[in-house]
Scaffold this active site. Structure first.
Site: not given
Ligand code: ADP
Ligand code: ADP
Ligand code: ZN
Length: 225
Positions: A13, A88, A127, A160, A172
Site C-alpha cells: 500500500k 481499517r 522492510r 526498521r 497483524r
Molecule cells: P504496506 O504499506 O502495505 O504495509 P509496503 O508498501 O510498505 O506495504 O511494502 C512492504 C515491503 O515490501 C517494503 O519493504 C516494500 O519495499 C516491499 N514491496 C512493496 N511492494 C512490493 C512488490 N510488489 N514486490 C516485492 N516487494 C514489494
Molecule cells: P502496515 O501497512 O504494515 O500494517 P501501518 O503503518 O499502516 O502498517 O500501521 C501500523 C500500525 O498502526 C497498525 O498495526 C495499527 O496498530 C496502527 N494503525 C494504523 N492505521 C490504523 C487504523 N486506521 N486503525 C487502527 N490502527 C491503525
C-alpha cells in the site's frame, strides 16, 4: 481523485501510494505514519499508541479517527488524497463516508492489493525506510542502488519498524482479516472496489494501478455510489 488502498500489512500500500502521489500530485495519508510520528514526538497519545502497534493490534477507532480528521482538513487534501491504512474497520469506513458526504467530496475508488501469506511475511520482515526522507526499501526486493545510500535523498541512515518482525506479523494479519477484510465487501457493494494482483514486482503492480487510475482522472471522473 480520492482513493483508498486496501490490503494486508506488507501488501504494498505505502509503496503504491507514494508512486500515485508522485504521479498525480496528491497527498498520501497514512494513519500508521501519523501514529508513528506522534510516538516519535513523545506525546502521551503517541506513546500509548506505540504499545498497541508494537503488539500488532489496532489502535482504537476514536484515536485514529481524530488524527485522520485533523489531517484531512489541511489544504493539500483539497484536490484529492490517497488513503493508506485508513479506514481499517467498518466504523472508520462509516466515519469516512459521513465526512466525505458532508464535504460533497465522493470517494472514487478503492484498490485492493492481493498478496499471498508467505510473501507478506517476507515483505514485512525485510522492510526498512530511509530515516531522512522515508523512502521505502526491502532487503531483497528493493535495495538502494548504491549500497547504504538512499536513492532519493542520498541519506545514509535507515530504520526498521519495531512491529516488523516475524512474531508480530501473525497478530497483524489476524487483525487485518478480522477487522479490515470486511471492508472489501463493504466497498464491493458500493461498486467502487477494484482488485489488483499485488504479487508481481513493484513496477508491474504500479503499471496495473496506473491503467486503472486512467479511468478516474479528472476528465472521465466516475463518482462512486
Ligand atoms: P504496506 O504499506 O502495505 O504495509 P509496503 O508498501 O510498505 O506495504 O511494502 C512492504 C515491503 O515490501 C517494503 O519493504 C516494500 O519495499 C516491499 N514491496 C512493496 N511492494 C512490493 C512488490 N510488489 N514486490 C516485492 N516487494 C514489494
Ligand atoms: P502496515 O501497512 O504494515 O500494517 P501501518 O503503518 O499502516 O502498517 O500501521 C501500523 C500500525 O498502526 C497498525 O498495526 C495499527 O496498530 C496502527 N494503525 C494504523 N492505521 C490504523 C487504523 N486506521 N486503525 C487502527 N490502527 C491503525
Ligand atoms: Zn532518503
Amino acid at each position: 481523485m480520492n482513493l483508498i488502498l486496501l490490503g494486508p500489512p506488507g501488501s504494498g500500500k505505502g509503496t503504491q501510494a507514494s508512486a500515485i502521489a508522485k504521479t498525480y500530485g496528491i497527498p498520501e495519508l497514512s494513519t500508521g505514519a501519523m501514529l508513528r510520528e506522534a510516538a516519535d514526538a513523545g506525546s502521551e497519545m503517541g506513546l500509548w499508541a506505540k504499545q498497541i502497534m508494537d503488539r500488532g493490534e489496532l489502535v482504537s477507532d476514536e484515536v485514529v479517527v481524530n488524527i485522520f480528521a485533523e489531517r484531512i482538513k489541511q489544504s493539500d487534501c483539497a484536490n484529492g488524497f490517497i488513503l493508506d491504512g485508513f479506514p481499517r474497520t467498518l466504523e472508520q469506513a462509516a466515519f469516512l463516508d459521513k465526512l466525505l458526504k458532508e464535504q460533497d467530496n465522493p470517494l472514487d475508488l478503492v484498490l485492493e492489493l492481493k498478496v499471498d501469506f508467505n510473501q507478506l511475511v517476507e515483505r514485512i520482515v525485510g522492510r526498512f525506510t530511509c530515516a531522512t526522507c522515508g523512502e521505502g526499501y526491502h532487503d531483497r526486493f528493493k535495495i538502494p542502488k548504491v549500497s547504504c545510500v538512499c536513492d532519493v535523498c542520498q541519506g545514509m541512515a535507515f530504520k526498521r519498524r519495531a512491529d516488523d518482525n516475524a512474531e508480530t506479523v501473525r497478530t497483524r494479519l489476524m487483525a487485518y482479516y478480522r477487522e479490515t477484510a470486511p471492508l472489501i465487501g463493504y466497498y464491493f457493494c458500493k461498486e467502487c472496489l477494484r482488485v489488483v494482483d499485488g504479487m508481481e514486482e513493484i513496477d508491474l503492480v504500479a503499471g496495473h494501478v496506473q491503467e486503472i487510475l486512467k479511468d478516474y482522472t479528472q476528465d472521465s471522473k466516475t463518482p462512486a455510489h
